[in-house]
Enzyme design. Sequence first.
Site, PDB file in Angstrom:
ATOM      1  N   GLU A 117       0.848  -1.198   0.000  1.00 13.36           N
ATOM      2  CA  GLU A 117       0.000   0.000   0.000  1.00 13.36           C
ATOM      3  C   GLU A 117       0.884   1.250   0.000  1.00 13.36           C
ATOM      4  O   GLU A 117       1.852   1.338   0.761  1.00 13.36           O
ATOM      5  CB  GLU A 117      -0.868  -0.029   1.261  1.00 13.36           C
ATOM      6  CG  GLU A 117      -1.799   1.157   1.394  1.00 13.36           C
ATOM      7  CD  GLU A 117      -2.682   1.066   2.635  1.00 13.36           C
ATOM      8  OE1 GLU A 117      -2.384   0.217   3.505  1.00 13.36           O
ATOM      9  OE2 GLU A 117      -3.647   1.841   2.727  1.00 13.36           O
ATOM     10  N   LYS A 123      -9.187   3.000  -2.543  1.00 14.02           N
ATOM     11  CA  LYS A 123      -9.543   2.371  -1.263  1.00 14.02           C
ATOM     12  C   LYS A 123     -10.887   2.903  -0.773  1.00 14.02           C
ATOM     13  O   LYS A 123     -11.172   4.097  -0.890  1.00 14.02           O
ATOM     14  CB  LYS A 123      -8.441   2.697  -0.249  1.00 14.02           C
ATOM     15  CG  LYS A 123      -8.501   1.946   1.064  1.00 14.02           C
ATOM     16  CD  LYS A 123      -7.263   2.296   1.918  1.00 14.02           C
ATOM     17  CE  LYS A 123      -7.185   1.487   3.196  1.00 14.02           C
ATOM     18  NZ  LYS A 123      -5.930   1.813   3.942  1.00 14.02           N
ATOM     19  N   CYS A 136      -5.698  -2.960   1.805  1.00 15.64           N
ATOM     20  CA  CYS A 136      -5.632  -3.095   3.273  1.00 15.64           C
ATOM     21  C   CYS A 136      -7.006  -3.125   3.943  1.00 15.64           C
ATOM     22  O   CYS A 136      -7.719  -4.109   3.830  1.00 15.64           O
ATOM     23  CB  CYS A 136      -4.763  -1.985   3.843  1.00 15.64           C
ATOM     24  SG  CYS A 136      -4.061  -2.381   5.452  1.00 15.64           S
TER      25      CYS A 136
END
Lengths: 545, 545
Positions: free
Chosen positions: B41, B112, B148
Amino acid sequence: MKIAIAQLNYHIGNFDGNLDKMLRATAEAKANGADIVVFGELSTCGYPPRDFLEFRDFIRHANNTIDQLKAAADGIAIVVGSPTINPLLEGKDLHNSAYFLYNNEILHVQHKTLLPTYDVFDEYRYFEPAKEHKTVMFKGKRIALTICEDLWNLGNENPLYTVCPMDIMMLDEPELMINVSASPFDYDHAADRLEVLRANVKKYKIPLFYSNVVGAQTEIIFDGGSVVFSPDGSVYDEMPYFVEGISYYDFNDVVKGGRNNEQTKEKIPLIHDAIILGLKDYFGKLGLKKAILGLSGGIDSAITAVMATRALGKENVRGVLMPSEYSTSHSVEDAKALAENLGIRYDIIPIKRPYNSFLKILDDVLEDKPFDVTEENIQARCRAIILMAIANKHGNVLLNTTNKSEFSVGYGTLYGDLAGGLSVLGDVYKTEIYQLANYINKDELVIPQNTISKAPSAELKHGQKDSDSLPEYHLLDPILYMYIEHRLGPKEIIEMGYDETLVRRVLKLVNTSEFKRHQTAPVLRVSPKAFGVGRRVPIVGKYLS
Amino acid sequence: MKIAIAQLNYHIGNFDGNLDKMLRATAEAKANGADIVVFGELSTCGYPPRDFLEFRDFIRHANNTIDQLKAAADGIAIVVGSPTINPLLEGKDLHNSAYFLYNNEILHVQHKTLLPTYDVFDEYRYFEPAKEHKTVMFKGKRIALTICEDLWNLGNENPLYTVCPMDIMMLDEPELMINVSASPFDYDHAADRLEVLRANVKKYKIPLFYSNVVGAQTEIIFDGGSVVFSPDGSVYDEMPYFVEGISYYDFNDVVKGGRNNEQTKEKIPLIHDAIILGLKDYFGKLGLKKAILGLSGGIDSAITAVMATRALGKENVRGVLMPSEYSTSHSVEDAKALAENLGIRYDIIPIKRPYNSFLKILDDVLEDKPFDVTEENIQARCRAIILMAIANKHGNVLLNTTNKSEFSVGYGTLYGDLAGGLSVLGDVYKTEIYQLANYINKDELVIPQNTISKAPSAELKHGQKDSDSLPEYHLLDPILYMYIEHRLGPKEIIEMGYDETLVRRVLKLVNTSEFKRHQTAPVLRVSPKAFGVGRRVPIVGKYLS
């Protein structure tokens, strides 16, 4: 309908104190015939409560405060901010809410929609945004109740949010807006705030009653300046900055408008008043009285002493002059003159003995290497030991006197002159420091003229000047301002016409001194971007460094 | 299809270094026949970049890295995290994104959705969540690419979010999940992480390739432990903790499953290894080599010295013994024995001279008041001056040796033993310190037995013991743990059976020492709740204080 705005100074976690203030204000407002009294955002627990919000015990205390206010909402409505528990399992556990209490009942609870999560704000850390937006009917008028940032997605070039809660509430055709806020001070913010609020009033064409809190919570200073707008977008009234108060407004008069009682906003006087409030509340809310600081004869310690004296009283401020072999004679004379002008106690304690004793015991391990920053730091640290010893023995708090230019480039000694429980001037650039000094001296000579006019020096070696190590402040400060306040990178700053070598050197100094700022006191925030909680930069980074 | 997971140690803002690592890994993966190589990430810029993200210049550097990786994505696909600019005016200016690069093109960019904003995380400060969720088709397989936290709304009792991006992606019927992560270490987290990831695999019934970063960024330590799950929810393979590496997985083998290569997770060895990586990266990434610390003969400084020696090499660690009239003879002997066991240089520098010189020059201002914490602090601060002087002259970094129990209750001297550039043990309670000492000594006697077995003492006055001022650590630590790690209030802790007076005293000590922790070094984070960036508590509060 008569609306009372209670602009009060709350204290984080001091539920009894906050409740007591609100109960007294409610009684006063009721006695004065108000129909509604409006308090601030999260005023049950104080703003910002930070991670205390993660304690259920803390929320219970807030709920208990609401229960007691509800009992007092008898013949008068109370609008008050408090955290509430999100009943849904999904999402954050809390809402940031405003209660509308009347006739001992909860007439309405509106949650906050726009959760500021930038600079000093961390609201998305704790709160789930509102999904529902309802207005409340009170005495025949429909009211749109919002919380602080909820009005801030208008009047900006670059809106931070994708929704605008007032747009939804307007479907109910409310006749007025009430906003409970905790909007902090910076020297631009009072003016910015009015423009944003005005954009709302101009768009929705109904009056706005905006209640802000006042008072400092550690480094963040709330300036009050609660404001009432007439529907034409003119300021009907603005409450004073930096003081508590209750003001009363007749709804019809506000609608009619034409009062235009807007305050002047001058940067340096605002900074001056903000810092004094910051000092007063840091000491007052921690139950402390007495400050101590080193007086070098320089302008930073002089202004810090003036501010402390004005905030705490001359009997509560103590200066210590700690000359060394590198101190000039005028530095002691200037510091004495300042202390005498202020009427504060001062002591003169030369650092020669401990300084020499360190040189003696370190003789072997320092290996006859030449005099450098090591010896300069020992001097600064000897002074910190002296100041902290007096502070420890007599219950003073050491004030840090570093200015923002020095903080930015790391021009200071950790555990030396960077020590202290509160940084008074850490958000004021050196060039602004001079303006502040002239403002302080405008009516009478408080700060000795020589302190203002001499070249800045740390006096840690013979003939030293700040300009030996740093660019002149009139060159340094604008670059710092572009980088820190405006987050411009080297390319943009150089394109503005600043010297490339200088820009790269300055930005590198800022980024490689992050480790020092990590260990310094909270800095009273007066600018749009202060060091501390509002500026989060990695220590171990390799960017412009 | 062969998938390479590259578990690498990035450096915030070091774009050239990060790019170079990824290019080399890409070349290696390609040479080994991989179809895809998966990085971490925000691996272009390093995680967490914090407010560097507010600089357009910083984002330009990240975009430039992506351009160069795109040029390298030739015959191999590259999955890499990087910040991207939100094209819409409304909302935050950035997305936290993952690129899927192939044939020198950007095949897909997925933003994200779930932005952690709690503990050490501030993602909502910078990023706008994804509104669109698309899968990517590569070599005949449909891939769900997430970042994540996107997988973290499953497997929790109290989900933080109201959406679940994989639920949406599953509409496309993907055959595998790839996740790029920057998931930090704490001693519980490796196990927790596996459970959350397993819940995803069990729900969606497709394999998961989870690539985590490794390495420390100031206080936050990333442990790696990248993991591949077979569709039945079993761990196919877990990559090692705390080291870089590239592992290769054949898609069909993973689907078949049955490898079950899961690592053991023991708290104390994990803490040991995490701290060593934390030290190594703090020094390495700042371009520093040499550490210095005070050796008191006590257990905290002993463990710190061991850790530093293991991380930096014995030639880079220097100990200083600084006895006073209150030091016991065994404290010097124990410290010498430790230094000799470790083979590190040590010096003995008594503090008597400077200490006495301070008492002398302060004689008047201390006003003959009795010996108290003032004189104790002068001793601790004399030691800090000595250590910092050697550090300044020779380029060492002072290591702080305070443990979490002391930090919690403010048992330490600001600008004295609380000084230092990095806190090595500030997230390890005293009761865990003893476990760590025994672990260190398990094969050979490194830490002298007397250091472990004697009663802890600051030795700042005659016959002093920690237990004179503090509860015994076996009573103190569980209360601290309930309050700090579990955020339980006094009511809940007392209901668990702890003594009410003791609980109230301990919580008050914690809350009234916030001002000290504000000024201390970054603390290597090994627990679920460390002091520092992950715990944000007001100084000027009146809660449990």
